[in-house]
Every structure is written in C-alpha cells, then in structure tokens.
Design an enzyme around this catalytic site. Structure first.
Site, mmCIF file in Angstrom:
data_model
loop_
_atom_site.group_PDB
_atom_site.id
_atom_site.type_symbol
_atom_site.label_atom_id
_atom_site.label_comp_id
_atom_site.label_asym_id
_atom_site.label_seq_id
_atom_site.Cartn_x
_atom_site.Cartn_y
_atom_site.Cartn_z
ATOM 1 N N GLU A 20 60.918 64.266 21.657
ATOM 2 C CA GLU A 20 61.866 64.998 22.514
ATOM 3 C C GLU A 20 61.759 64.531 23.971
ATOM 4 O OE1 GLU A 20 64.039 66.616 21.018
ATOM 5 O OE2 GLU A 20 63.156 67.446 19.179
ATOM 6 N N HIS A 24 58.173 73.241 24.309
ATOM 7 C CA HIS A 24 59.023 73.420 23.124
ATOM 8 C C HIS A 24 58.162 73.931 21.977
ATOM 9 C CE1 HIS A 24 61.697 72.677 19.784
ATOM 10 N NE2 HIS A 24 60.924 71.724 19.294
ATOM 11 N N HIS A 52 58.320 76.089 17.847
ATOM 12 C CA HIS A 52 59.117 76.585 16.719
ATOM 13 C C HIS A 52 58.759 78.054 16.502
ATOM 14 C CE1 HIS A 52 59.693 72.263 14.902
ATOM 15 N NE2 HIS A 52 60.146 72.374 16.144
ATOM 16 N N HIS A 105 66.277 75.725 14.939
ATOM 17 C CA HIS A 105 65.197 74.758 15.196
ATOM 18 C C HIS A 105 64.043 75.363 16.012
ATOM 19 C CE1 HIS A 105 63.972 70.524 16.906
ATOM 20 N NE2 HIS A 105 62.950 71.357 16.827
HETATM 21 P P1 13P Z 1 57.071 65.513 18.253
HETATM 22 O O1 13P Z 1 55.824 65.533 17.386
HETATM 23 O O2 13P Z 1 57.695 64.158 18.306
HETATM 24 O O3 13P Z 1 56.796 66.110 19.606
HETATM 25 O O4 13P Z 1 58.135 66.426 17.518
HETATM 26 C C1 13P Z 1 57.906 67.790 17.299
HETATM 27 C C2 13P Z 1 59.144 68.601 17.399
HETATM 28 O O5 13P Z 1 59.036 69.815 17.378
HETATM 29 C C3 13P Z 1 60.456 67.913 17.498
HETATM 30 O O6 13P Z 1 61.472 68.819 17.807
HETATM 31 ZN ZN ZN Z 2 60.995 70.905 17.348
#
Ligand code: 13P
Ligand code: ZN
Length: 280
Positions: A133, A156, A158, A228
């Site tokens: 990202e 970021h 999840h 996401h």
């Molecule tokens: P990366 O391991 O490349 O940071 O990806 C994790 C992710 O959550 C992508 O949206």
């Molecule tokens: Zn992600």
C-alpha cells in the site's frame, strides 16, 4: 562523494542504530501487538508509515540524497527529501511484535520527488520491501505535509467489526455509517467529530485506491475501505490506533445489541447535539 551500495549498507546500520528512533521502534512493537491481539491483523494484514524526517539533520539528508535511486510510478513534489519508516510487505504483525526492526524499512524520497531508495536492516533475500500500500501511504503523507498537519503517522488495519459494517448495505454511505457509529457511543463523536470517510470497494495496492483515500482524508482522520479495512492518521502510531479502536468499539456495541435480537436505540439527535455543542 556519490554514495554507493556498500556505503548504503553502512548507512542502514547508522539509521537503525539511531538512538532517537528507539522509542519509535518500541511503539511499533506495542501497536503491532495490539493489532494482532485484537484479531485486526491476520496473516500479513495491516501496515503503517511514519514520517521520521524530523529526526535527521540536513547533512544526513544530503548524504541520503547521494545514493542511487529507483524510479517511482509518479512524482510526489511534496515529499522531496523526506524519510519514512514503513512496515514491510508480507510481514506479520505478530512477528513485528517480536522484533520490530527486522520487519520494517525506511523509504527516502529523492530531491526530485520522483524516485526513492529503500533502507533495510538486512540485505539480499531477507531485505524488507515496503508495504504493497506504498502508493496510499505516500499520497496521504504528502497530503499531511501539504496541510502542515502535525500528524505524521498513517495506519492501515483490517478491523473486523468495521469491515463487517461495510458488508451491510444500509451502512455503505458516509452519512449512514457515521450516523450509526456516532449513535453507539458518546466518545465516538467526542473524538471523531468529523466522522469517517467511506470509499466504495477498489482493488487494494493501486493508485486508484490511493487517490480515493486522499480525497477521504480531506475532511476525516479515518477512512473506511469497503469490504477490506480502514486507514487512520495520527500524531503517533498510538493516536492513529486510538482513532480505529474508538470506531471498533461503536461497531461492536451495534453488533452486540443486534445479537440479542433487538435494535439498538442509539443516542438521540438532542444527545448528539449536546455533545457537539460541548465540543466548541
Ligand atoms: P502488505 O503486507 O503489503 O502491507 O499488505 C497488507 C495489507 O493489508 C494490504 O492491504
Ligand atoms: Zn489491507
């Protein structure tokens, strides 16, 4: 003297040993643990960037500028001579907890803003590459600098509860999701009076999601990525985490109420107004 790759390796060592960065590495480990413990970072999920340029002198940045660069897919005029700590692509947050520096890298943006180099603690096969990202992180970091924001961190994750909300069609607009999240707990409005931005599903890791996310951050400190996850900014990694944690709490309250078979009442408009009036 123009730097070469061998010198860059020595430079990597100096950067990773910099004593001013030790507390930053400690916080990286702490927040990675929270993300893993809460189930918000399955496998390699989640990533972060921290603008650490302020820890380096002009002389040190000159030195960084003298090394070979790789081209970026677009120019970032607002990121000229900036240095970021980034989580490595594919790294697991539970591994970051054990040894933060082995799973992060630094990305330095050239004097033209159109090229970068990566500084990793290990080299060769074990060298860490920045998160997939990267485009979104760089775009938001540029926006923060252009706004002269004191926020230096982009996170970021999840967040299960928030992803679940974006799977429910009544909450797939900015107005609807904010109304729900504010209504579940007073602290949500108190700490996030501008609410969250909402980005309909876009392929992760692309320039398109980066551009849409930047638009979302024009007015918000958190942006939801439909189906996401979410992205938050903060003055520190801890503050960015708090912004997500508050929202997750609201979403959890909603789902716990629903699991009783009843509808949550939500804070009334007059209760919300009272909180807003009290903010000023
Ligand atoms: P990366 O391991 O490349 O940071 O990806 C994790 C992710 O959550 C992508 O949206
Ligand atoms: Zn992600």
């Amino acid at each position: 003297m123009i730097g070469n790759i061998d010198n860059l390796l020595n430079l990597a060592n100096d950067i990773f040993q910099k004593k001013e960065l030790k507390p930053v590495f400690t916080q990286v480990g702490t927040i990675a643990r929270y993300l893993w413990d809460r189930g918000w970072a399955e496998r390699n999920a989640g990533n972060f960037s921290i603008n650490v340029t302020g820890f380096f002198s002009d002389r040190e940045l000159d030195h960084l500028s003298s090394y070979p660069f790789f081209p970026l897919s677009k120019q970032y005029p607002g990121l000229v001579r900036t240095l970021f700590l980034l989580s490595g692509t594919g790294t697991r947050m539970r591994d970051v907890v054990e040894n933060p520096t082995e799973h992060i890298c630094f990305v330095y943006i050239s004097d033209s803003g159109s090229a970068y180099h990566i500084i990793s603690e290990n080299q060769g096969n074990t060298a860490v590459k920045p998160s997939s990202e990267l485009a979104t992180h760089l775009a938001i970091q540029q926006q923060l600098l252009q706004k002269k924001s004191t926020e230096k961190v982009v996170l970021h994750a999840h967040i299960t509860e928030l992803i679940a909300l974006t799977q429910l069609s009544p909450f797939t607009t900015e107005a609807a999701v904010n109304s729900l999240l504010w209504g579940m707990h007073p602290e949500t409005l108190l700490f996030l009076p501008d609410g969250v931005g909402y980005i309909p599903y876009i392929l992760p890791g692309t320039e398109n999601i980066a551009m849409a996310t930047v638009r979302g951050f024009e007015k918000h400190k958190v942006v939801l990525w439909e189906k996401h996850g979410c992205m938050a900014v903060g003055k520190s990694l801890s503050e960015a985490f708090d912004n997500l944690d508050i929202l997750a709490k609201s979403a959890r309250i909603y789902f716990q109420c629903k699991s009783t078979g009843m509808e949550p009442e939500g804070l009334s408009n007059s209760q919300l107004k009272e909180i807003r009036d009290n903010l000023a």
